[in-house]
Enzyme design. Structure first.
Site, PDB file in Angstrom:
ATOM      1  CD  GLU A 162      -0.252   5.689  -3.543  1.00  0.00           C
ATOM      2  OE1 GLU A 162       0.347   5.877  -2.468  1.00  0.00           O
ATOM      3  OE2 GLU A 162      -1.101   4.815  -3.708  1.00  0.00           O
TER       4      GLU A 162
ATOM      5  CG  ASP B 140      -8.013   4.488   1.050  1.00  0.00           C
ATOM      6  OD1 ASP B 140      -7.896   3.260   0.852  1.00  0.00           O
ATOM      7  OD2 ASP B 140      -7.169   5.142   1.675  1.00  0.00           O
TER       8      ASP B 140
ATOM      9  CG  ASP C 281      -2.032   0.885   1.248  1.00  0.00           C
ATOM     10  OD1 ASP C 281      -2.231   1.566   0.234  1.00  0.00           O
ATOM     11  OD2 ASP C 281      -2.762   0.941   2.252  1.00  0.00           O
TER      12      ASP C 281
END
Ligand SMILES: *[C@@H]1O[C@H](CO)[C@@H](O)[C@H](O)[C@H]1NC(C)=O
Length: 987
Positions: free
Chosen positions: A563, A637, A560
Site C-alpha cells: 500500500e 486480512d 503483499d
C-alpha cells in the site's frame, strides 16, 4: 498475510508466538483500529470540501465561482481548450485554470482542469522542499494503455446558444457535451437526454496556490474568543484555513510544502437510483448514501490504500486498493465516470428526488444520484462514459486501463496457503496429504517465515534446507510454489539486497531527500521506489534463477504490504511528504504506488532466464486501475466469521464490474478459527471466486481440506472437484474478460440490465457467459437458499436437473453437502469430468458438453483453450469453438469461433497437433424433448474425417426425469475432436 500487530523485536518472537498461541485458545475480540485511520473530519481537505458543500447547500443564492472565459474557447481535432477563471472572494484577483475536453473515438469524453500557476512552476514551496511544483499529471502514465484515439467526427454545434458551447460526438453523434460558461458546468447527453452533470450543485473546488500569510501571534487575553469568531467566519465562507499548512494525525505531522491543493467536483446522474463500483470497500454492490439518515453511512467512501487489518463489515472505510470508476445504472441505461487521480480521495453519495424530466425517464427513474468527489492533490481528470449498456462500460474502461491478463491455467485452480508452512518437509508433507486424500490442488504458498530473518530472496537455512527438492516434488504433479516478496527491504548489515538498494539510490526518499527508513516485518526497512525505471531493472535481476537460488520455474510471487504498509507511519503507511523518483510527493502517487511494485514483479518473473517466456503469476494486495494487466488480487486480512464470507461476494462482484475481475477472498477467513461448517460453506463459496485460495493466520489451527474429517473433508473435496470440473468454463470466461473487459463473475444487473427488481442483488452470481448461476450459502445452519431468477427461462439444478422456472424467487435446497448451482436454459457448458490431482494433469483430458435447452429448445456456448502457459495464444495458437444446438432441426454443431482470416501460424499447427487426440467424451442434453423417448441412436459427422468415418451412428440414451427434474439424454464417446468441426444429429 499479513498483519495482526506490530512485529516485536526478533528475539522476542518465540516468546511472543508462545504467548499468542496460548491466547488463541480463547477467542480474541478482534476489531479494526478506528483510531488508526482518519475520518473525513480528520482529513483536512475532505473536511474543507464537505464544509464547502454544506455552505453551498445552505446558501440559497449559491453560485459557483468558476466561469469559462468565452474568448479563450478553441476547438480543433476533437479537442476543446478554454480557460476557466476562478473568481476569488476579494473579487479582485482571479485564478486561471486551463480546461481541456477531449472527445475520444470510443464515445468517451475526458475533462481535465489544471492550474496555470502551478503548471508553470510559478510558486514557492515551504520548508525548502525539493518536491515538484506542478499538480501531479502522471496518473495516466501508469494507468492508461489505450482508447485515447481522438474522435474525428466530434464537432461544435452550429447553433450554440449564448452562454453555452455544444459539441456533438460519439457513434452517430448521439452524444453531446453542453458546456455552460457561467458558472462553469458540463452536461453530457445521449440521444438528447442528460445522463451526467458536472458542477450542477456548484461544488467544483480547485484549491489554487497561495503563499502562507504569517499572522502575528494573537494576544493572550481575548485570543480564544477572537479565534472562535474568526473560525466561524471562515467556515461560513467555506475557507477553513486551519488545515492548509500542516496537519498532524496520530503523532505524525505532514509538512504540506505546497499548501492546500485539493480538487473536488460534484457529479450528478439524473434519473439513476443505483451506483456501483469505486472498490475497495466492505460494502454492498449498490452503494449506500453517505451523509447520514436511516441505514446510511455518515462518512464518504474513502480511497486511500491502507493496511486495514481486521476490517469491519458494511463500511465505507478505505481498504487496500482503489479503483475510482463508478457506474450508474437504471433500466435501459448505464453510464459512468472514471476519476483519474492517485491521491487520497473521498466520495460522497447522496440520492435525491429527481429533477429530470419524468416523461423521458419512464415511471421509475424518479431518483437522482448525486456524488461529490474530493482528492487531496493532482489534476482534475475525469472520463465520462455514456453506455448505454453495462457491457459498453466495462469494454470502454478496459480499453483505457487494459483488460485482465490471461492467466496460466494453474492460476485459476485451487491455491493452498497459510502463514506459514514451517519447513520444506512440512510443504512436502502437506502435498502428500492432499494426494492421500485425493483432493486436487495446484499451488502451495509460503508466507514471510520462509526467509532468513525477513530478508527477501533468502531462505531460512534451518527450516528450508532444500527448497530445490521441495520444488521438484511439487513439479512431479505439475504443482507450483508461490513465495512472498514484499517491497520493504530489511535495513541491516550483511544483506546484499539492501546494500545495493542504498548504493544505487533506488529507495523512496523522505521529505529531506534522504533514503526513507520505516518499520515493517523485518524491523527497520527501506522501500524500493518502482517509479524509478532503474529500480525496476534492478528488481528484475533479483529474480533470475542464479540470483534467487532455490527457486525453480514453478515458483511464482506474492506481493503483499504494498500500500505500502509501514507499521510506524501515519495511518500505517508512508508519510505523504516523502519523495518519489521524478520529485513527486508520496501524497500525489499513493494509490498507484502498489501497482508500480506488482508490475515490476510481473516484469521480473516474465523472463527469469533468457528465452523463457511464460505468463507470470503475481498476487497483489494493493491495487489501482490498471492492476488487472499484471496481477490477481485478494481482499486482504478478513475474519473467520460468517459476515466476512457474506461480504466477500459483493466485494468480488464489484471488482469484476470495475475492471479487475481476477479477485478472491481468503477461504476460511484469515484471522480466527472457522467452525467446520463455516469452513465447508466457505469452500463451497470459494469455488466461485475467480482467484481461489485458502489462507490462515499464524495463530490459527491447521485447516487444510483434509483436516476437518468426515463428513466435512468429503464435502469440501466435492466442492474442489466441482471447481476443477468446470475449469474449461472458467478459462473461457477469463478469455472473454481478457478480450472484452467483461467480468468473470457477474451480478444480476450486468446480465439482466432491464430487470429492475434485480439491480441491487449481490449475493448470487453468474460465471462468465455460461449461464451457470450460483448462490453460495453464507448463513449458519441454512438448509436452503432463495435464488432470484430474472427471466422466465428454465433453470436446472446442476446435479439433478430439478427445474426452476418463472421470474422471481425460488427456494433451492442447500443442506451442507449440497452446493446451490443452477444452469440457465439456452447454454452449453464445457466440463472435464475426470478427477485429477492438479489442473496440469488434465491438459489432455476429454471434454463433456452439457447442452441446457431453453424454452424454445435451443442452446449455445463456447470453449476457449490454449497451452495454458506460454504467450503462443497471442499469435493464434488456441482453440476457440462455438457450439450451437438448433432446436428446430435437433442438431448440435461445433464451429470455429476464431475470427475469419486469422492466420494459421506454425505455432497454431503445433498446438492443434498436440490436441489432436483430445475429444468430446460425453454430450448431455438437459431438458431433452419428450419426442426423443424411445430413440436409441444419433448420427455423428466430423469434418476432415476419412470418407468411411465421416458419418456414423452412435448410441443415445434417453432418461425420463422424476418429479420436478427434467428429461435428459446422453451420447457417450461420439469420438469427435475438440479442435474440429462436427455435427451430432438427434432428429
Ligand atoms: C510496468 O512495467 C513496464 C516495464 O517496465 C513499464 O513500461 C510500465 O510503465 C509499468 N506500468 C506500471 C503500471 O507500473
Amino acid at each position: 498475510m499479513a498483519r495482526s500487530r506490530r512485529d516485536p523485536a526478533p528475539r522476542w518472537t518465540a516468546v511472543f508466538l508462545l504467548w499468542t498461541a496460548l491466547c488463541c485458545l480463547f477467542v480474541p475480540a478482534v476489531m479494526v483500529k478506528h483510531e488508526n485511520f482518519k475520518t473525513c473530519d480528520q482529513s483536512g481537505f475532505c473536511r474543507r470540501n464537505r464544509q464547502f458543500a454544506d455552505t453551498a447547500a445552505a446558501t440559497s443564492s449559491w453560485s459557483s465561482p468558476y466561469t469559462v472565459d468565452p474568448t479563450t474557447i478553441a476547438f480543433k481535432d476533437g479537442e476543446l481548450h478554454a480557460t476557466v477563471v476562478k473568481t476569488l472572494q476579494d473579487g479582485v484577483q482571479n485564478v486561471e485554470l486551463p480546461l481541456t475536453v477531449t472527445f475520444l473515438d470510443s464515445g468517451v469524453a475526458r475533462v481535465t482542469l489544471d492550474e496555470t500557476k502551478r503548471q508553470k512552476g510559478d510558486i514557492t514551496l515551504r520548508h525548502d522542499s525539493k518536491a515538484r511544483k506542478e499538480r501531479y499529471n502522471e496518473a495516466g502514465k501508469w494507468t492508461l494503455v489505450g482508447g485515447l484515439k481522438v474522435a474525428d467526427g466530434a464537432a461544435l454545434s452550429e447553433k450554440a446558444e449564448q452562454g453555452y458551447t455544444k459539441v456533438f460526438y460519439g457513434d452517430g453523434s448521439k452524444h453531446q457535451a453542453i458546456i455552460r460558461h457561467a458558472p462553469f458546468g458540463i452536461e453530457f447527453q445521449r440521444d438528447g437526454e442528460t445522463q451526467v452533470k458536472f458542477n450542477e450543485r456548484g461544488l467544483l473546488n480547485l484549491e489554487h496556490w497561495r503563499s502562507k500569510i504569517e499572522k502575528p501571534a494573537e494576544e493572550k487575553k481575548d485570543g480564544e474568543e477572537e479565534k472562535k469568531e474568526e473560525e466561524k467566519k471562515e467556515e461560513a465562507a467555506g475557507e477553513d484555513e486551519s488545515t492548509w499548512w500542516d496537519e498532524t494525525f496520530g503523532g505524525n505531522t505532514d509538512s504540506k510544502p505546497r499548501g492546500p491543493e485539493a480538487v473536488a467536483l460534484d457529479i450528478t446522474f439524473p434519473g439513476y437510483e443505483h451506483v456501483f463500483g469505486i472498490p475497495e470497500h466492505a460494502t454492498r454492490l449498490s452503494l449506500k448514501t453517505t451523509r447520514g439518515g436511516d441505514g446510511a453511512y455518515s462518512e464518504p467512501y474513502r480511497l486511500y490504500n491502507a493496511d486495514v487489518f481486521e476490517y469491519e463489515m458494511d463500511s465505507p472505510m478505505t481498504l487496500y486498493g482503489a479503483i475510482p470508476f463508478m457506474q450508474a445504472h437504471r433500466k435501459g441505461s448505464t453510464v459512468g465516470v472514471f476519476w483519474l487521480n492517485a491521491a487520497e480521495t473521498w466520495v460522497d453519495v447522496v440520492k435525491a428526488k429527481s429533477t429530470a424530466n419524468p416523461l423521458s425517464l419512464g415511471t421509475k427513474g424518479h431518483t437522482d444520484t448525486q456524488t461529490h468527489w474530493i482528492s487531496e492533490s493532482g489534476l482534475l481528470d475525469v472520463f465520462v462514459f455514456l453506455g448505454p449498456t453495462p457491457q459498453d462500460l466495462t469494454r470502454q474502461y478496459g480499453e483505457l486501463t487494459g483488460y485482465t491478463a490471461m492467466p496460466q491455467s494453474f492460476a485459476i485452480a485451487y491455491h493452498q496457503c497459510r502463514w506459514n508452512y514451517v519447513t520444506d518437509e512440512d510443504v512436502k508433507d502437506v502435498d502428500r496429504k492432499f494426494d492421500k486424500h485425493k483432493i486436487p490442488y495446484d499451488v502451495i504458498w509460503l508466507d514471510i517465515e520462509y526467509t532468513q530473518e525477513k530478508k527477501y530472496f533468502t531462505w531460512d537455512p534451518l527450516t528450508f534446507v532444500n527448497p530445490d527438492t521441495m520444488g521438484k516434488q511439487l513439479d512431479k504433479s505439475q504443482r507450483k510454489l508461490v513465495v512472498i516478496i514484499d517491497p520493504h527491504i530489511k535495513n541491516t548489515n550483511d544483506y546484499p539486497v539492501i546494500d545495493e538498494l542504498k548504493k544505487k539510490d533506488l529507495a523512496v526518499k523522505n521529505k529531506d531527500g534522504n533514503q526513507y527508513e520505516g518499520w515493517c516485518w523485518p524491523g527497520s526497512s527501506m522501500w524500493i521506489d518502482c517509479f524509478n525505471p532503474a529500480a525496476i531493472s534492478w528488481w528484475k535481476g533479483l529474480f533470475k534463477y542464479d540470483s534467487f537460488k532455490g527457486t525453480l520455474p514453478n515458483t511464482f510471487i506474492w506481493n503483499d504490504m504494498n500500500e505500502p504498509s509501514v507499521f510506524n507511519g501515519p495511518e500505517t503507511t508512508m508519510p505523504k511528504d516523502n519523495i518519489h523518483f521524478g520529485g513527486w510527493e508520496h501524497r500525489d502517487v499513493h494509490n498507484v504506488n502498489g501497482m508500480t511494485f506488482h508490475n515490476a514483479t510481473y516484469q521480473a518473473i516474465s523472463e527469469r532466464k533468457k528465452g523463457e517466456l511464460r505468463r507470470p503469476f503475481v498476487l497483489t494486495r494493493s491495487f489501482y486501475s490498471g492492476s488487472q494487466r499484471s496481477a490477481a488480487m485478494w481482499t486482504g486480512d478478513n475474519l473467520a466469521e460468517w459476515s466476512h464470507l457474506e461480504a466477500s461476494l459483493p466485494m468480488i462482484l464489484n471488482q469484476g464490474i470495475s475492471g479487475f475481475p481476477f479477485a478472491g477472498a481468503d477461504v476460511g477467513g484469515f484471522f480466527g478459527n472457522p467452525s467446520k461448517e463455516l469452513l465447508t460453506r466457505w469452500y463451497q463459496a470459494g469455488i466461485y471466486y475467480p482467484f481461489f485460495r485458502g489462507h490462515a493466520h499464524i495463530d490459527t489451527r491447521r485447516r487444510e481440506p483434509y483436516v476437518p474429517g468426515a463428513p466435512y473433508t468429503e464435502i469440501i473435496t466435492q466442492a474442489l472437484r466441482l471447481r476443477y470440473q468446470l475449469l474449461p468454463a472458467w478459462y473461457t470466461a477469463f478469455r472473454e474478460a481478457h478480450t472484452t473487459g467483461a467480468p468473470i463473475v457477474r451480478p444480476n444487473f450486468y446480465v439482466h440490465p432491464e430487470d429492475e427488481r434485480g439491480f441491487a442483488i449481490d449475493d448470487q452470481l453468474y460465471i462468465g457467459s455460461t449461464g451457470l448461476l450460483a448462490k453460495p450459502v453464507t448463513k449458519e445452519g441454512a438448509t436452503s437458499v432463495d435464488v432470484y431468477l430474472a427471466d422466465d427461462q428454465p433453470y436446472y439444478d446442476f446435479f439433478d436437473y430439478t427445474l426452476y422456472q418463472g421470474s422471481g424467487t425460488h427456494t433451492v435446497p442447500a443442506p451442507l453437502e449440497k452446493i446451490p448451482l443452477l444452469m440457465q436454459g439456452g447454454n452449453i457448458i464445457p466440463r472435464r469430468d475426470r478427477p485429477r490431482r492438479s489442473s496440469g494433469l488434465m491438459k489432455f483430458d476429454p471434454f463433456t458438453l452439457v447442452v441446457v435447452l431453453d424454452k424454445d429448445g435451443a442452446a449455445k456456448g463456447e470453449l476457449y483453450i490454449d497451452d495454458g502457459e506460454t504467450f503462443d495464444y497471442e499469435t493464434g495458437a488456441y482453440i476457440h469453438r462455438r457450439f450451437a444446438f438448433d432446436g428446430k432441426r435437433n442438431v448440435l454443431t461445433s464451429t470455429n469461433a476464431v475470427p475469419v482470416g486469422a492466420k494459421a501460424t506454425a505455432k497454431l499447427e503445433a498446438y492443434l497437433k498436440s490436441m489432436n487426440k483430445v475429444r468430446v467424451e460425453k454430450v448431455i442434453i438437459v431438458g431433452a424433448p419428450k419426442t426423443w423417448k424411445g430413440k436409441t441412436e444419433a448420427i455423428v459427422m466430423e469434418e476432415g474425417a476419412k470418407e468411411s468415418a465421416r458419418k456414423k451412428t452412435i448410441a443415445m440414451e434417453f432418461h425420463s426425469g422424476s418429479g420436478k427434474s427434467a428429461d435428459w439424454a446422453i451420447v457417450r464417446d461420439p469420438k469427435v475432436g475438440i479442435g474440429r468441426g462436427w455435427k451430432i444429429d438427434f432428429s
